[in-house]
Design an enzyme around this catalytic site. Structure first.
Site, PDB file in Angstrom:
ATOM      1  N   ASP A 184       0.854  -1.187   0.000  1.00 34.89           N
ATOM      2  CA  ASP A 184       0.000   0.000   0.000  1.00 34.89           C
ATOM      3  C   ASP A 184       0.893   1.241   0.000  1.00 34.89           C
ATOM      4  O   ASP A 184       1.794   1.364   0.833  1.00 34.89           O
ATOM      5  CB  ASP A 184      -0.898   0.004   1.238  1.00 34.89           C
ATOM      6  CG  ASP A 184      -1.745   1.264   1.327  1.00 34.89           C
ATOM      7  OD1 ASP A 184      -2.584   1.472   0.428  1.00 34.89           O
ATOM      8  OD2 ASP A 184      -1.554   2.051   2.276  1.00 34.89           O
ATOM      9  N   GLU A 266      -0.780  -1.238  -6.217  1.00 28.19           N
ATOM     10  CA  GLU A 266      -1.960  -0.498  -6.647  1.00 28.19           C
ATOM     11  C   GLU A 266      -1.715   0.125  -8.005  1.00 28.19           C
ATOM     12  O   GLU A 266      -0.631   0.636  -8.289  1.00 28.19           O
ATOM     13  CB  GLU A 266      -2.281   0.607  -5.642  1.00 28.19           C
ATOM     14  CG  GLU A 266      -2.583   0.131  -4.234  1.00 28.19           C
ATOM     15  CD  GLU A 266      -2.628   1.292  -3.275  1.00 28.19           C
ATOM     16  OE1 GLU A 266      -3.733   1.734  -2.927  1.00 28.19           O
ATOM     17  OE2 GLU A 266      -1.555   1.756  -2.855  1.00 28.19           O
ATOM     18  N   ASP A 349      -3.045   1.134   7.114  1.00 29.39           N
ATOM     19  CA  ASP A 349      -2.233   0.843   5.929  1.00 29.39           C
ATOM     20  C   ASP A 349      -1.951  -0.653   5.802  1.00 29.39           C
ATOM     21  O   ASP A 349      -1.889  -1.188   4.694  1.00 29.39           O
ATOM     22  CB  ASP A 349      -0.909   1.620   5.989  1.00 29.39           C
ATOM     23  CG  ASP A 349      -1.123   3.117   5.839  1.00 29.39           C
ATOM     24  OD1 ASP A 349      -2.193   3.501   5.348  1.00 29.39           O
ATOM     25  OD2 ASP A 349      -0.223   3.891   6.222  1.00 29.39           O
TER      26      ASP A 349
END
Length: 370
Positions: A184, A266, A349
């Protein structure tokens, strides 16, 4: 897989003068070719040679450097055309210009490497110049000796002479991953893995804030010494960010390789247009190179044979990694996650990284179902 090796040259005074004169002449020639291309509306490499090659020979350039200058100009116009098409810049209103010390490509006819002796032989306006010393690490020397291929660029930057060579390494077979390491990316923590490893951005953001304030004060002064200091520091922040991204990406890939997992990242393309943040956070988001960090992870993983997959980041920070429930109220604060459905609690997170890891597993299964 291609990657670049950058080495520093240590020319003697006479050699340095010859290199400077060579770059000057090559870029004067590039400006001439650019004007010819603009006036004749001919921008293709081979067609442009018919109009410009004779002019470059009259300027004193040899055959190979002259052709490289023409190709450099043609490539520059191709790049600008692509940027205009992608609406990244406005159409040109005048010919492309080249700085006096802009980079110049050399092929194996104009530049030869003696890696063991740490010297190069290079074409200059004064003739072939041999024995120009360069410095590099053993790892770089091994890559140059084994994988260097194609052109090398001569660059003069911040008073240093550099050679940037392209190395073509055979592709490493990607190992079938036993799960995925979710990563992340964020502002408070630059990167967080689903194992709980957090790369804090507190110190980094403090350094960048200090640098921004220093630049603001120096610009306000408008003195010669302030402008000189600004010029000396202009690339310091980018070097700092690049070094941090290298360290983080190496750590992530090493952990994934050690545990036999792939890396799930991501897909942050267009994030700057999608998210809404307060002004201090916008400054941080727009200045930190998340895209560069992702590229570093990708190429390091490719060299190690580690699988990389990109997943949709939507709701990864609001969804519960235990039960899957999605709700804004799951995030009572920046670093806290507390599921309103099942009661699961974790660092926000880390929870998001676990969601990314799960999506990585699902995405890999779908893409490799056949």
């Amino acid at each position: 897989m291609k990657f670049v090796v950058q080495v520093r040259l240590f020319p003697e005074p006479a050699q340095e003068a010859a290199l400077a004169d060579t770059l000057r002449l090559c870029n004067e020639a590039a400006n001439l070719v650019s004007r010819i291309a603009w006036e004749t509306k001919v921008f293709r490499n081979y067609d442009l040679r018919l109009h410009a090659y004779g002019e470059l020979k009259n300027m004193g350039l040899s055959a190979q450097p002259a052709q490289h200058v023409i190709k450099k100009v043609a490539d520059a116009y191709v790049t600008v055309k692509a940027q205009v098409k992608a609406k990244l810049r406005k159409p040109l209103a005048k010919p492309i210009g080249f700085r006096t010390d802009a980079a110049q490509p050399f092929d194996d006819r104009c530049l030869s490497w003696q890696v063991e002796e740490r010297t190069v032989s290079i074409w200059t306006t004064g003739g072939r110049m041999k024995g120009v010393r360069f410095g590099c690490s053993e790892k770089q020397a091994t890559a140059l000796a084994a994988y260097r291929k194609g052109e090398s660029d001569l660059v003069h930057r911040d008073g240093m002479w550099l050679l940037i060579a392209t190395c073509d390494v055979p592709d490493t077979d990607v190992t079938e991953p036993d799960g995925f390491l979710g990563v992340d990316l964020g502002i408070a923590n630059i990167a967080t893995t689903d194992d709980g490893k957090r790369y804090s951005g507190k110190h980094l953001n403090a350094v960048r804030h200090r640098d921004r304030e220093l630049r603001r004060r120096l610009r306000a002064k408008q003195t010669k010494s302030a402008k000189r200091l600004l010029k000396a520091r202009r690339r310091k922040e980018s070097r700092f960010a690049r070094d941090v991204n290298h360290v983080i990406s190496k750590s992530i890939v090493t952990e994934a390789e050690r545990t036999g997992r792939g890396v799930a990242l991501e897909d942050l393309s267009g994030i700057r247009d999608r998210v809404r943040l307060r002004k201090p956070q916008r400054v941080t988001l727009h200045s930190w190179s998340f895209h560069q960090l992702g590229r570093f992870v990708a190429y390091k993983a490719a060299r190690a044979g580690v699988a990389v997959i990109y997943v949709d980041p939507a709701y990864t920070s609001q969804g519960c990694s235990a039960c899957g429930h999605i709700d804004k109220r799951n995030r009572p604060s920046q670093e806290t996650f507390a599921c309103t459905s099942c009661g699961f609690a974790e660092h926000a997170d880390v929870n998001a990284a676990r969601n990314i890891a799960k999506r990585g597993v699902a995405g890999w299964a779908v893409s490799h179902a056949a």
